[in-house]
Enzyme design. Structure first.
Site, PDB file in Angstrom:
ATOM      1  N   GLY A  57      34.613 -39.311  44.336  1.00 23.49           N
ATOM      2  CA  GLY A  57      33.367 -38.568  44.537  1.00 23.49           C
ATOM      3  C   GLY A  57      33.607 -37.122  44.936  1.00 23.49           C
ATOM      4  N   SER A  58      34.766 -36.827  45.493  1.00 23.42           N
ATOM      5  CA  SER A  58      35.072 -35.450  45.902  1.00 23.42           C
ATOM      6  C   SER A  58      35.700 -34.633  44.772  1.00 23.42           C
ATOM      7  CB  SER A  58      36.025 -35.460  47.114  1.00 23.42           C
ATOM      8  OG  SER A  58      35.348 -35.945  48.241  1.00 23.42           O
ATOM      9  N   SER A  99      37.458 -32.971  50.353  1.00 23.40           N
ATOM     10  CA  SER A  99      37.488 -34.391  50.706  1.00 23.40           C
ATOM     11  C   SER A  99      36.320 -34.664  51.640  1.00 23.40           C
ATOM     12  CB  SER A  99      38.803 -34.763  51.397  1.00 23.40           C
ATOM     13  OG  SER A  99      38.692 -36.059  51.948  1.00 23.40           O
ATOM     14  N   THR A 104      41.562 -38.237  52.945  1.00 24.42           N
ATOM     15  CA  THR A 104      42.177 -38.771  51.720  1.00 24.42           C
ATOM     16  C   THR A 104      43.605 -38.242  51.591  1.00 24.42           C
ATOM     17  OG1 THR A 104      40.047 -39.069  50.683  1.00 24.42           O
ATOM     18  CG2 THR A 104      41.906 -38.835  49.193  1.00 24.42           C
ATOM     19  N   ARG A 151      30.284 -40.377  47.366  1.00 29.70           N
ATOM     20  CA  ARG A 151      29.688 -40.161  46.035  1.00 29.70           C
ATOM     21  C   ARG A 151      28.223 -39.764  46.106  1.00 29.70           C
ATOM     22  NH1 ARG A 151      30.320 -45.374  47.256  1.00 29.70           N
ATOM     23  NH2 ARG A 151      28.787 -46.964  46.694  1.00 29.70           N
ATOM     24  N   GLU A 235      31.393 -48.043  41.141  1.00 28.67           N
ATOM     25  CA  GLU A 235      31.217 -48.120  42.597  1.00 28.67           C
ATOM     26  C   GLU A 235      29.843 -48.655  43.022  1.00 28.67           C
ATOM     27  OE1 GLU A 235      32.960 -44.895  45.006  1.00 28.67           O
ATOM     28  OE2 GLU A 235      33.615 -44.022  43.123  1.00 28.67           O
ATOM     29  N   HIS A 251      37.930 -40.025  16.431  1.00 25.92           N
ATOM     30  CA  HIS A 251      39.268 -40.074  15.838  1.00 25.92           C
ATOM     31  C   HIS A 251      40.045 -41.305  16.285  1.00 25.92           C
ATOM     32  CE1 HIS A 251      38.843 -36.021  14.149  1.00 25.92           C
ATOM     33  NE2 HIS A 251      38.044 -35.862  15.178  1.00 25.92           N
ATOM     34  N   LYS A 346      42.718 -48.288  50.968  1.00 25.09           N
ATOM     35  CA  LYS A 346      43.038 -47.174  51.874  1.00 25.09           C
ATOM     36  C   LYS A 346      43.647 -47.704  53.173  1.00 25.09           C
ATOM     37  CE  LYS A 346      39.792 -43.677  50.172  1.00 25.09           C
ATOM     38  NZ  LYS A 346      38.615 -42.845  50.387  1.00 25.09           N
TER      39      LYS A 346
HETATM   40  C1  F6R Z   1      33.158 -43.419  47.864  1.00 22.59           C
HETATM   41  C2  F6R Z   1      33.681 -42.583  46.795  1.00 22.59           C
HETATM   42  C3  F6R Z   1      35.165 -42.458  46.617  1.00 22.59           C
HETATM   43  C4  F6R Z   1      35.747 -41.338  47.491  1.00 22.59           C
HETATM   44  C5  F6R Z   1      37.269 -41.229  47.319  1.00 22.59           C
HETATM   45  C6  F6R Z   1      37.865 -40.057  48.074  1.00 22.59           C
HETATM   46  O1  F6R Z   1      31.743 -43.233  47.971  1.00 22.59           O
HETATM   47  O2  F6R Z   1      32.939 -42.005  46.072  1.00 22.59           O
HETATM   48  O3  F6R Z   1      35.422 -42.235  45.248  1.00 22.59           O
HETATM   49  O4  F6R Z   1      35.128 -40.124  47.179  1.00 22.59           O
HETATM   50  O5  F6R Z   1      37.865 -42.414  47.738  1.00 22.59           O
HETATM   51  O6  F6R Z   1      37.448 -40.033  49.409  1.00 22.59           O
HETATM   52  P1  F6R Z   1      36.919 -38.663  50.035  1.00 22.59           P
HETATM   53  O7  F6R Z   1      35.747 -38.272  49.184  1.00 22.59           O
HETATM   54  O8  F6R Z   1      36.513 -39.010  51.424  1.00 22.59           O
HETATM   55  O9  F6R Z   1      38.044 -37.708  49.973  1.00 22.59           O
END
Ligand code: F6R
Length: 353
Positions: A57-58, A99, A104, A151, A235, A251, A346
């Site tokens: 999402g970031s 992030s 992350t 997200r 998600e 293609h 994670k």
């Molecule tokens: C959860 C989501 C994930 C996070 C990803 C990175 O809603 O969208 O795709 O974005 O795990 O975490 P962040 O965004 O906290 O760096």
């Protein structure tokens, strides 16, 4: 059940609907945050390259930025979704370290590497380690509101990058009033209080029930949209989904749709991201592709971008996709918010081997 607000409340326990309803407001607030943020001296001179470091999402805001700059400017934009930076990153490369949680590990590692190489850095985060480190290092960090699934914070994660670059005169400014209006109109047409027969997102979710969406955008125009929809189906709706772009899919992927293999094509559901005024060559490709699919009994769906400029076009179709994936979760009886496999992964990665 999609027209029964009590049932929606019972399934959407963590109230993703509120974040979706607030998305136009998030974009407005994000713009204000970026407006008030002092432009760092590192941005006063335009650089040759921009690398956006982020995941999930970031990262998607980086893809949108890349598309917009592709049409406007002579800056090369790259997205970095890994621990290390590409070799080309140096003093003439602006790094956006993005992030939502700020924790992350890939983004933190890329941030560290960018510091080592002397790249100018701009961080966007709601807190965590990224905020702590940037404060300690004297690196600019725009702090966005916390408490959302990353997200759902796309407005906050993306708009500030664009606005800060506009304010530093790296690109021509976009018309945000058009953007806000397009998003508000969409919210009023797609929200849970609008019944299924008038609600395009609810209808699409019902059509998609039990199928695997394949989302098709157009390279350089709506690839970020196709990618975002795929990740939102993963998600929010907790299903598999895939994305591709025209002309490339003409293609290779269309061969898989020939119906010769031992796979039931009825399990798949193509979604075309369409743009009013799309290039004639692309329009023709889509038309021919649709006729090929019809031969094997597949119709698919079209999502049309809204607005005049590329910015509202991209964000409107992303917003529509967000609602579809939300409703698709609900009709499966699934709470769209929790993403347990991501949290588990994670946690495991942060433990000692
Ligand atoms: C959860 C989501 C994930 C996070 C990803 C990175 O809603 O969208 O795709 O974005 O795990 O975490 P962040 O965004 O906290 O760096």
């Amino acid at each position: 059940m999609l027209d029964d607000l009590e049932k929606i409340e019972a399934i959407d326990k963590e109230r993703m609907r509120d974040f979706l309803l607030e998305f136009p407001l998030h974009c407005k607030r994000a713009r204000r945050l970026a407006e008030e943020y002092p432009i760092p001296k590192e941005l006063s001179k335009k650089k040759e390259k921009i690398i956006i470091c982020g995941l999930g999402g970031s990262a998607i805001g980086g893809e949108i930025l890349k598309t917009l700059l592709h049409h406007q400017e002579d800056v090369a934009v790259f997205i970095n979704r890994n621990y290390s930076l590409p070799e080309l990153a140096g003093r003439n490369t602006l790094i956006f370290a993005v992030s939502y949680s700020g924790n992350t590990e890939e983004t933190l590692a890329a941030y560290k590497e960018a510091r080592k190489r002397g790249c100018p850095i701009f961080c966007i985060s709601s807190g965590g380690e990224l905020r702590r480190r940037s404060e300690e290092d004297g690196v600019p960090c725009l702090v966005i509101p916390s408490g959302m699934p990353p997200r759902c914070a796309l407005g906050y994660l993306f708009i500030p990058m664009l606005r800060v670059l506009e304010r530093a005169n790296w690109l021509r400014p976009y018309d945000y009033e058009e953007l806000f209006q397009v998003l508000i109109d969409l919210r009023d047409r797609l929200s849970p209080s609008v019944p299924t027969r008038e609600n395009l997102a609810k209808e699409a979710a019902i059509d998609l029930y039990g199928k695997i969406p394949l989302i098709w955008g157009v390279e350089g125009r709506t690839d970020a949209v196709a990618h975002r929809l795929k990740t939102q189906f993963n998600e929010n709706s907790k299903i598999l989904a895939f994305w591709d772009v025209f002309p490339e899919l003409n293609h290779n992927e269309i061969v898989g749709w020939g119906g010769e293999g031992e796979i039931d094509l009825k399990n798949f559901y193509p979604i075309f991201i369409r743009e009013k005024g799309e290039e004639e060559k692309i329009r023709k490709r889509i038309k021919v592709t649709q006729s090929l699919l019809e031969k094997v009994g597949i119709k698919g769906k079209e999502i049309w971008t809204e607005g005049r400029d590329l910015l509202p076009k991209i964000l409107s179709s992303i917003y529509t996709g967000d609602w579809i994936s939300f409703y698709l979760a609900l009709i499966q009886g699934i709470d769209p918010t929790p993403v347990e496999p991501i949290d588990l992964l994670k946690r495991k990665l942060s433990q000692d081997p």
